[in-house]
Design an enzyme around this catalytic site. Sequence first.
Site, mmCIF file in Angstrom:
data_model
loop_
_atom_site.group_PDB
_atom_site.id
_atom_site.type_symbol
_atom_site.label_atom_id
_atom_site.label_comp_id
_atom_site.label_asym_id
_atom_site.label_seq_id
_atom_site.Cartn_x
_atom_site.Cartn_y
_atom_site.Cartn_z
ATOM 1 N N HIS A 164 -2.599 -8.865 0.147
ATOM 2 C CA HIS A 164 -3.370 -7.827 0.150
ATOM 3 C C HIS A 164 -2.680 -6.514 -0.780
ATOM 4 O O HIS A 164 -3.385 -5.503 -1.235
ATOM 5 C CB HIS A 164 -4.169 -7.028 1.108
ATOM 6 C CG HIS A 164 -3.198 -6.219 2.052
ATOM 7 N ND1 HIS A 164 -2.691 -6.356 3.234
ATOM 8 C CD2 HIS A 164 -2.630 -4.965 2.096
ATOM 9 C CE1 HIS A 164 -1.785 -5.887 3.357
ATOM 10 N NE2 HIS A 164 -2.331 -4.595 2.695
ATOM 11 N N ASP A 194 -1.240 -13.811 4.133
ATOM 12 C CA ASP A 194 -1.220 -12.267 3.664
ATOM 13 C C ASP A 194 -0.174 -12.053 3.194
ATOM 14 O O ASP A 194 0.247 -11.222 2.987
ATOM 15 C CB ASP A 194 -1.606 -11.383 5.039
ATOM 16 C CG ASP A 194 -1.682 -9.979 4.466
ATOM 17 O OD1 ASP A 194 -2.910 -10.460 2.686
ATOM 18 O OD2 ASP A 194 -1.798 -9.525 4.531
ATOM 19 N N SER A 271 3.229 -2.274 3.827
ATOM 20 C CA SER A 271 2.415 -2.909 3.677
ATOM 21 C C SER A 271 3.227 -3.558 2.292
ATOM 22 O O SER A 271 4.084 -3.451 1.815
ATOM 23 C CB SER A 271 0.702 -3.434 3.743
ATOM 24 O OG SER A 271 -0.174 -2.900 4.176
#
Length: 427
Positions: A164, A194, A271
């Site tokens: 992402h 992911d 992230s």
Amino acid sequence: MSEEQDKQRNTRKKENNRLLTKAAIIGVVAGILGGGIAYGGLSAANLNSNTSSSTASSSSSNTGENGSVTTSSSGTTKVNKSKTTSGTMTSAYKKVQNAVVSVLNYKYTSSSSSSSDIYSMFGYGDSDSSDSSSSKKSLTLYSEGSGVIYTTANGKGYIVTNNHVISGAAKVKVILASGKTIAAKVVGKDSTSDLAVLSIDSKYVTQTASFGDSRSLLSGQTVIAIGSPEGSEYASTVTQGIISSPSRTITYNSNQMTVIQTDAAINSGNSGGPLVNSDGQVIGINSMKLSSSSSGDSVEGMGFAIPSNEVVTIVNQLVKKGKITRPQLGIKVAAIADLNSYYKKQLGISTSLKKGLYVASVTSGSAAASAGIKKGDVITAADGKTVNDVATLHSILYSHNVGDKVKITVNRNGKTMTFTVTLQASN
């Protein structure tokens, strides 16, 4: 006050307001360009702090039963230099600090401008003039995240991050620990896990991180999260916490994932960065956090990372093939060991088994349905290997190809049964 003095005062006031407005606009533009002014200010502050000194003076120390008392001349207090310069996780951080990078996602945006005047950026341009108006496509920084360099091969340095973070990117760049910004290439990406792999020229790599065994994690174990929360301005930020749960099953993008739960602070921009154990090994890739409950209550200290064992499996396939084609059973499961009595009752689990995967649903026409597996079964083994959590089942399945036959052992109403399942491709 005379009329002339009043006019002079108003003129000075207008001039001051104009200068303040100009300064504010310049400040905003500097921020858009990357915050050079802010970094310059910080450097100046640090320089002033480092160059300041105090006059040396004599002091005396008296030691009593309860400690020591130091006496010195007024205004001559000094900093005592301690030989202890590192915390318990400092050495762990040093093993990965230069391998952590900021990841920049650039996308094309269409923009129209009517003037080169700086004020046009803020809506003060002459919008009535059609001759000066033009439309163009430009690369714009869309989002920022983190990543970690984990190996080098064939002249390339490989970086793992979240899918992402680079999703939809027209161009990807990374900012190294040194502060240098370089171009990166997307090697492969996978939305289900992911995860994504990037590559850079290996000449820029000064350190690589190593992966630890996420299956050996224990609740309460100390870990640190490293990354760029809120963007590269805060690159190499370190937060410390514990492993809240080494194996937590959650649903992400309609897919079940087994993740590591931690209370180490994970914020937007973290992230793709590493979750590191006390040995300086990456045991997870930080991916998401829970900020509010389904009822809207604020939630603190609930971050999630993709376990390193799964990361290694995925990145190796992405480097070799650029994508992941997964075999699947076509079921949704829950690890019995993670369920309390309330959830067991909600799911209608009547089994007395303490371990295994409860089959909560079976997709019609799936590999599992075709083999005879039913809702309510408890999977206890796959390929003859004990299965107690989703991550283990995934690892076994992902070691096979689509079309392979796998033996799945289940407990159905107290009876052990084994089914041969022909694996199908995931959607």
